[in-house]
Design a protein around this motif. Sequence first.
Motif, PDB file in Angstrom:
ATOM      1  N   ALA A 167      19.464 -69.592 -27.318  1.00 19.36           N
ATOM      2  CA  ALA A 167      18.578 -68.427 -27.310  1.00 19.36           C
ATOM      3  C   ALA A 167      17.258 -68.733 -28.007  1.00 19.36           C
ATOM      4  O   ALA A 167      17.200 -69.466 -28.989  1.00 19.36           O
ATOM      5  CB  ALA A 167      19.260 -67.243 -27.992  1.00 19.36           C
ATOM      6  N   THR A 168      16.189 -68.148 -27.492  1.00 16.58           N
ATOM      7  CA  THR A 168      14.880 -68.261 -28.114  1.00 16.58           C
ATOM      8  C   THR A 168      14.571 -66.961 -28.850  1.00 16.58           C
ATOM      9  O   THR A 168      15.302 -65.961 -28.739  1.00 16.58           O
ATOM     10  CB  THR A 168      13.777 -68.523 -27.085  1.00 16.58           C
ATOM     11  OG1 THR A 168      13.558 -67.328 -26.326  1.00 16.58           O
ATOM     12  CG2 THR A 168      14.161 -69.668 -26.158  1.00 16.58           C
ATOM     13  N   GLU A 169      13.460 -66.964 -29.557  1.00 13.43           N
ATOM     14  CA  GLU A 169      13.034 -65.771 -30.275  1.00 13.43           C
ATOM     15  C   GLU A 169      12.728 -64.616 -29.324  1.00 13.43           C
ATOM     16  O   GLU A 169      12.714 -63.453 -29.750  1.00 13.43           O
ATOM     17  CB  GLU A 169      11.792 -66.102 -31.121  1.00 13.43           C
ATOM     18  CG  GLU A 169      12.046 -67.068 -32.267  1.00 13.43           C
ATOM     19  CD  GLU A 169      11.950 -68.549 -31.872  1.00 13.43           C
ATOM     20  OE1 GLU A 169      11.800 -69.374 -32.777  1.00 13.43           O
ATOM     21  OE2 GLU A 169      12.028 -68.856 -30.659  1.00 13.43           O
ATOM     22  N   ALA A 170      12.510 -64.917 -28.050  1.00  8.68           N
ATOM     23  CA  ALA A 170      12.198 -63.874 -27.066  1.00  8.68           C
ATOM     24  C   ALA A 170      13.443 -63.190 -26.516  1.00  8.68           C
ATOM     25  O   ALA A 170      13.336 -62.141 -25.866  1.00  8.68           O
ATOM     26  CB  ALA A 170      11.402 -64.479 -25.907  1.00  8.68           C
ATOM     27  N   ASP A 171      14.635 -63.748 -26.775  1.00  6.98           N
ATOM     28  CA  ASP A 171      15.858 -63.139 -26.254  1.00  6.98           C
ATOM     29  C   ASP A 171      16.153 -61.822 -26.958  1.00  6.98           C
ATOM     30  O   ASP A 171      16.005 -61.702 -28.175  1.00  6.98           O
ATOM     31  CB  ASP A 171      17.043 -64.090 -26.416  1.00  6.98           C
ATOM     32  CG  ASP A 171      17.119 -65.108 -25.308  1.00  6.98           C
ATOM     33  OD1 ASP A 171      17.572 -64.733 -24.214  1.00  6.98           O
ATOM     34  OD2 ASP A 171      16.722 -66.267 -25.526  1.00  6.98           O
ATOM     35  N   GLU A 172      16.590 -60.845 -26.178  1.00  3.06           N
ATOM     36  CA  GLU A 172      16.966 -59.544 -26.718  1.00  3.06           C
ATOM     37  C   GLU A 172      18.218 -59.668 -27.583  1.00  3.06           C
ATOM     38  O   GLU A 172      19.071 -60.524 -27.335  1.00  3.06           O
ATOM     39  CB  GLU A 172      17.248 -58.562 -25.578  1.00  3.06           C
ATOM     40  CG  GLU A 172      16.026 -58.128 -24.813  1.00  3.06           C
ATOM     41  CD  GLU A 172      15.149 -57.183 -25.626  1.00  3.06           C
ATOM     42  OE1 GLU A 172      15.687 -56.298 -26.312  1.00  3.06           O
ATOM     43  OE2 GLU A 172      13.912 -57.359 -25.584  1.00  3.06           O
TER      44      GLU A 172
END
Length: 287
Positions: A118-123
């Motif tokens: 997961a990246t920082e943009a994942d919910e």
Amino acid sequence: MHVFVTGATGWVGSAVVRDLIDAGHQVTGLARNDEKAARLASSGATVIRATLDDLDVLKKAASDADAVIHTAFNHDFSKFAESAAQDQRAIEALGDALEGSERPLLVTSGLSGLPAGATEADEPNHASLRKSEMAAGILRQRGVRTATVRLAPSVHGVGDYGFIPVVIRLAREKGVSAYIGEGLNQWSGVYRQDAAKVYRLALERGVTELVYHAIADEAVTFRDIADVVGRRLSLPVEPKERQHFGWFANMAEATMAASNARTREILGWTPTGPSLLVDLEQPAYYA
């Protein structure tokens, strides 16, 4: 900057306090008993004696600060839902005090329920009992300047009382350092002092992001963790069924591994502490 820190005597929070003070910031910290208050005062912080249930105290402390860092959470897993509700109420109270200002609030969450890598943009995982990230999102809709620091499941270092000590304790009790299946599920890790720097750097750079990942080792297999623990304890390393782990089975089987690329880029953050597996070689972990 004057920063109010909840959980200021905890494993992560105390490192955040030390890092902020060393960088020249003024810190007011929350402590729930006299022993913790004395320890916090000795670090150079101003102490407020209260708990997360003292919502009016939280609001006043937040109102008096330039920024707020919320690291406090009751990690008694026998009453996790109750702890999550307390956490949500505290975040809402802190947000109430900051609404209508540009003063930031950093809250703390984890990687549970996020997809591998997961990246920082994942919910966030909206089904999670822990609502800290969702509470921050609601405050953001009200104009409060909030962001979430997602911590790796292992925030490690000598003195750690998180999940790695549970793995070690289970190995001692059962006489085997175990993993589930092939043990290829992955955890992220971060050295405690490196994690603390993420909070400070986020404040100093203006809290421009919604999410930061306090993650150094992006993906370490649970089998590799079990291998080090088994070797250090001179125990066999073997696969076991879920029931072997009891309440810890979901954690032992979970993949909680995420990317740190955006956080490194935006904060200029470079972790310098030992990796999780190197840190686990220290004899003090097994004393």
